[in-house]
Scaffold this motif. Structure first.
Motif, PDB file in Angstrom:
ATOM      1  N   PRO A 176       0.771  -1.222  -0.099  1.00 38.39           N
ATOM      2  CA  PRO A 176      -0.033   0.116   0.173  1.00 38.39           C
ATOM      3  C   PRO A 176       0.963   1.279   0.058  1.00 38.39           C
ATOM      4  CG  PRO A 176      -0.916  -1.489   1.503  1.00 38.39           C
ATOM      5  CD  PRO A 176       0.493  -2.231   1.184  1.00 38.39           C
ATOM      6  N   TYR A 177       2.094   1.281   0.754  1.00 36.27           N
ATOM      7  CA  TYR A 177       2.867   2.442   0.886  1.00 36.27           C
ATOM      8  C   TYR A 177       4.220   1.953   0.345  1.00 36.27           C
ATOM      9  CZ  TYR A 177      -0.985   4.677   3.726  1.00 36.27           C
ATOM     10  OH  TYR A 177      -2.131   5.069   4.016  1.00 36.27           O
ATOM     11  N   PHE A 178       4.931   2.994  -0.035  1.00 29.66           N
ATOM     12  CA  PHE A 178       6.385   2.762  -0.315  1.00 29.66           C
ATOM     13  C   PHE A 178       7.302   3.763   0.439  1.00 29.66           C
ATOM     14  CE2 PHE A 178       4.324   0.818  -3.987  1.00 29.66           C
ATOM     15  CZ  PHE A 178       5.303  -0.170  -4.417  1.00 29.66           C
ATOM     16  N   THR A 179       8.430   3.302   0.659  1.00 28.81           N
ATOM     17  CA  THR A 179       9.402   4.340   1.383  1.00 28.81           C
ATOM     18  C   THR A 179      10.083   5.353   0.462  1.00 28.81           C
ATOM     19  OG1 THR A 179      11.255   2.803   0.921  1.00 28.81           O
ATOM     20  CG2 THR A 179      10.027   2.346   2.684  1.00 28.81           C
ATOM     21  N   ARG A 180      10.674   6.508   1.063  1.00 28.58           N
ATOM     22  CA  ARG A 180      11.008   7.418   0.187  1.00 28.58           C
ATOM     23  C   ARG A 180      12.326   6.882  -0.718  1.00 28.58           C
ATOM     24  NH1 ARG A 180      11.218  12.502   2.155  1.00 28.58           N
ATOM     25  NH2 ARG A 180      13.501  12.503   2.150  1.00 28.58           N
ATOM     26  N   ASP A 181      12.853   6.087  -0.301  1.00 19.42           N
ATOM     27  CA  ASP A 181      13.994   5.451  -1.024  1.00 19.42           C
ATOM     28  C   ASP A 181      13.606   4.600  -2.453  1.00 19.42           C
ATOM     29  OD1 ASP A 181      15.779   6.108   0.755  1.00 19.42           O
ATOM     30  OD2 ASP A 181      15.787   4.305   1.683  1.00 19.42           O
ATOM     31  N   ALA A 182      11.963   4.354  -2.534  1.00 19.07           N
ATOM     32  CA  ALA A 182      11.540   3.930  -3.762  1.00 19.07           C
ATOM     33  C   ALA A 182      11.871   4.740  -5.000  1.00 19.07           C
ATOM     34  CB  ALA A 182      10.192   3.645  -3.536  1.00 19.07           C
ATOM     35  N   THR A 286      -4.426   1.702 -12.502  1.00 18.62           N
ATOM     36  CA  THR A 286      -3.318   0.562 -12.855  1.00 18.62           C
ATOM     37  C   THR A 286      -2.174   0.619 -11.495  1.00 18.62           C
ATOM     38  OG1 THR A 286      -1.557   0.142 -14.165  1.00 18.62           O
ATOM     39  CG2 THR A 286      -1.818   2.598 -13.677  1.00 18.62           C
ATOM     40  N   ASN A 287      -1.525  -0.396 -11.570  1.00 16.78           N
ATOM     41  CA  ASN A 287      -0.557  -0.753 -10.433  1.00 16.78           C
ATOM     42  C   ASN A 287       0.929  -0.267 -10.906  1.00 16.78           C
ATOM     43  OD1 ASN A 287      -0.390  -2.927 -12.206  1.00 16.78           O
ATOM     44  ND2 ASN A 287       0.550  -4.372 -10.601  1.00 16.78           N
ATOM     45  N   ILE A 288       0.976   0.210 -12.277  1.00 16.21           N
ATOM     46  CA  ILE A 288       2.487   0.538 -12.818  1.00 16.21           C
ATOM     47  C   ILE A 288       2.897   1.723 -12.297  1.00 16.21           C
ATOM     48  CG2 ILE A 288       1.967  -0.653 -15.001  1.00 16.21           C
ATOM     49  CD1 ILE A 288       1.729   2.188 -16.415  1.00 16.21           C
ATOM     50  N   ARG A 289       2.015   2.429 -11.327  1.00 13.43           N
ATOM     51  CA  ARG A 289       2.738   4.055 -10.943  1.00 13.43           C
ATOM     52  C   ARG A 289       2.523   3.931  -9.530  1.00 13.43           C
ATOM     53  NH1 ARG A 289      -2.812   7.310 -12.501  1.00 13.43           N
ATOM     54  NH2 ARG A 289      -4.222   6.831 -10.619  1.00 13.43           N
ATOM     55  N   ILE A 290       3.424   5.020  -8.887  1.00 16.51           N
ATOM     56  CA  ILE A 290       3.174   5.234  -7.495  1.00 16.51           C
ATOM     57  C   ILE A 290       2.936   6.717  -7.386  1.00 16.51           C
ATOM     58  CG2 ILE A 290       4.643   5.820  -5.249  1.00 16.51           C
ATOM     59  CD1 ILE A 290       6.690   3.617  -6.205  1.00 16.51           C
ATOM     60  N   ARG A 291       1.813   7.002  -6.589  1.00 17.90           N
ATOM     61  CA  ARG A 291       1.192   8.101  -6.580  1.00 17.90           C
ATOM     62  C   ARG A 291       2.001   8.948  -5.335  1.00 17.90           C
ATOM     63  NH1 ARG A 291      -4.610   9.984  -8.187  1.00 17.90           N
ATOM     64  NH2 ARG A 291      -3.299   9.784 -10.033  1.00 17.90           N
ATOM     65  N   CYS A 292       2.646  10.123  -5.745  1.00 17.02           N
ATOM     66  CA  CYS A 292       3.410  10.705  -4.549  1.00 17.02           C
ATOM     67  C   CYS A 292       2.495  12.320  -4.252  1.00 17.02           C
ATOM     68  CB  CYS A 292       4.740  11.120  -5.260  1.00 17.02           C
ATOM     69  SG  CYS A 292       5.671  12.301  -4.296  1.00 17.02           S
ATOM     70  N   HIS A 293       2.305  12.252  -2.958  1.00 12.21           N
ATOM     71  CA  HIS A 293       1.786  13.512  -2.443  1.00 12.21           C
ATOM     72  C   HIS A 293       2.824  14.158  -1.463  1.00 12.21           C
ATOM     73  CE1 HIS A 293      -2.983  12.247  -2.379  1.00 12.21           C
ATOM     74  NE2 HIS A 293      -2.140  12.138  -3.544  1.00 12.21           N
ATOM     75  N   LEU A 294       3.114  15.507  -1.972  1.00 13.73           N
ATOM     76  CA  LEU A 294       4.206  16.452  -1.228  1.00 13.73           C
ATOM     77  C   LEU A 294       3.028  17.230  -0.377  1.00 13.73           C
ATOM     78  CD1 LEU A 294       6.625  17.681  -0.523  1.00 13.73           C
ATOM     79  CD2 LEU A 294       6.220  19.286  -2.555  1.00 13.73           C
ATOM     80  N   GLY A 295       3.225  17.401   0.921  1.00 13.55           N
ATOM     81  CA  GLY A 295       2.076  18.159   1.770  1.00 13.55           C
ATOM     82  C   GLY A 295       2.449  19.451   1.786  1.00 13.55           C
ATOM     83  N   LEU A 320       4.351   8.563  -0.598  1.00 14.25           N
ATOM     84  CA  LEU A 320       4.286   7.465  -1.605  1.00 14.25           C
ATOM     85  C   LEU A 320       3.166   6.303  -1.310  1.00 14.25           C
ATOM     86  CD1 LEU A 320       8.018   7.259  -2.411  1.00 14.25           C
ATOM     87  CD2 LEU A 320       6.358   9.038  -3.203  1.00 14.25           C
ATOM     88  N   PHE A 321       2.364   6.164  -2.337  1.00 11.45           N
ATOM     89  CA  PHE A 321       1.388   4.985  -1.954  1.00 11.45           C
ATOM     90  C   PHE A 321       1.069   4.400  -3.439  1.00 11.45           C
ATOM     91  CE2 PHE A 321      -1.231   8.719  -2.343  1.00 11.45           C
ATOM     92  CZ  PHE A 321      -2.377   8.546  -3.172  1.00 11.45           C
TER      93      PHE A 321
END
Length: 368
Positions: A176-182, A286-295, A320-321
């Motif tokens: 569900p979530y990815f680390t910043r290093d992704a 799709t699952n080919i992407r990571i969605r990034c939210h910058l607060g 990242l999620f």
């Protein structure tokens, strides 16, 4: 002035071999050169025939078979009629894209890659993959080929926690979530430019008291509250008028290494949730992407839930999620807290290879 007398025309056999307006001497030289070329060609043919005679029979048969196959391939490709590229947006139009699905109200727009469908989508995606392979190569296309071939089974048999609605690429690590290093480079670049993006948002947001929805902003469906977005890139298409209002943010997108900008799964926008807003549970395409939210502005009482796991945004930090997981968002703060604001950008999943990215850009190119 020097006058050169013209020679009388010749009537012998060399007449037909002469170059127009040339002298007899030039004609003789040309005839000698032509004779030498014929001798060279004859020697070359004789050498080739002798080489074939001296060659091993098995090798000669192999070469002949390869030559026949090559001629057949050229004939097959030459006679095949070119097939038109298929617009992915057009593929996904269908009467069933109405009403409430997965607790999310679909916009029913024919331009929306997520909110419209087509029964023949898988066949047409495979058609586009064949066009790509013909132009480039089948190398590295194993997962994409497998995904398109069995897309119906993947989407229908996926657990309810992760069910992308348009395209599922198999054998990608799921979380569900990815680390910043992704995507470390892009995350750090976005966070370093936090103030730049925030300043351009604040300049935009000043227009809100003057009218209900300023030009360039889009209202999204929610059961309560208001969710508005300001797109710089919408489903792989740049929005020039909006980009001119946020020039530094738009230039920043060009510095991101993994930003999806050439297919319909790529977006970049400012997303604003007013207090009391609930974005109901839904799946991404799709699952080919990571969605990034910058607060940008993250008051208390705001929460993102992905795959049943809650997280909170933080100002100046990226979250990242994988939005192909069931996810929802809430702003349960008060009016005094103000809106929750994030800059959203879609990045490539780190396990999608470079060759696969190129092919997916081709297959899902906007307007194709």
């Amino acid at each position: 002035m020097v006058c050169v007398p013209s020679g009388s025309p010749r009537t012998d056999q060399l007449t037909s071999l002469r170059i127009p307006n040339s002298s007899p001497k030039m004609s003789l030289e040309w005839l000698v050169a032509w004779s030498w070329s014929l001798d060279s060609l004859r020697d070359c043919i004789a050498t080739g025939i002798q080489s074939v005679r001296d060659c091993d029979t098995t090798a000669a048969v192999t070469v002949a078979c390869l030559l026949v196959l090559f001629v057949w391939y050229c004939y097959h490709v030459g006679r095949e009629q070119p097939r038109p590229y298929v617009s992915v947006n057009a593929l996904m139009q269908g009467p069933e894209a109405t009403g409430l699905q997965n607790g999310f109200v679909y916009c029913q727009s024919p331009e929306c890659v997520r909110c419209s469908r087509s029964e023949g989508l898988n066949q047409k995606l495979y058609h586009n993959l064949q066009e790509y392979a013909k132009r480039y190569s089948w190398s590295g296309m194993g997962r994409i080929h497998k995904g398109i071939r069995e897309q119906g089974r993947y989407l229908s048999s996926r657990p309810s926690i992760q069910k992308p609605e348009v395209f599922f690429l198999p054998d990608l690590p799921t979380s569900p979530y990815f680390t910043r290093d992704a995507q470390k480079h892009d995350v750090e670049l976005l966070e370093r430019n936090f103030q730049t993006i925030l300043c351009e948002f604040e300049a935009l947001y000043k227009a809100f008291p003057n009218c209900s929805l300023p030009q360039g902003w889009k209202m999204n469906s929610t059961p309560s509250g208001e969710w508005v977005t300001f797109y710089l890139v919408n489903q792989g298409v740049c929005v020039p008028r909006n980009c001119r209002k946020c020039p530094r943010t738009y230039r920043l997108l060009g510095s991101l290494r993994t930003c999806i900008g050439n297919n319909v799964f790529g977006n970049a926008c400012i997303s604003v949730l007013s207090p009391g807003t609930v974005i109901t549970e839904h799946y991404g395409p799709t699952n080919i992407r990571i969605r990034c939210h910058l607060g940008l502005k993250t008051p208390s009482g705001c929460e993102l839930v992905v795959g049943g796991e809650p997280q909170c945004w933080a100002e100046g930090r990226c979250l990242l999620f994988d939005d192909s997981f069931l996810h929802a968002a809430f702003h349960e703060g008060s009016a005094e807290d103000g809106p929750r604001v994030v800059f959203m950008v879609d990045l490539w999943h780190p396990n999608v290879a470079a060759a696969e990215r190129q092919a997916l850009d081709f297959i899902f190119a906007p307007g194709r």
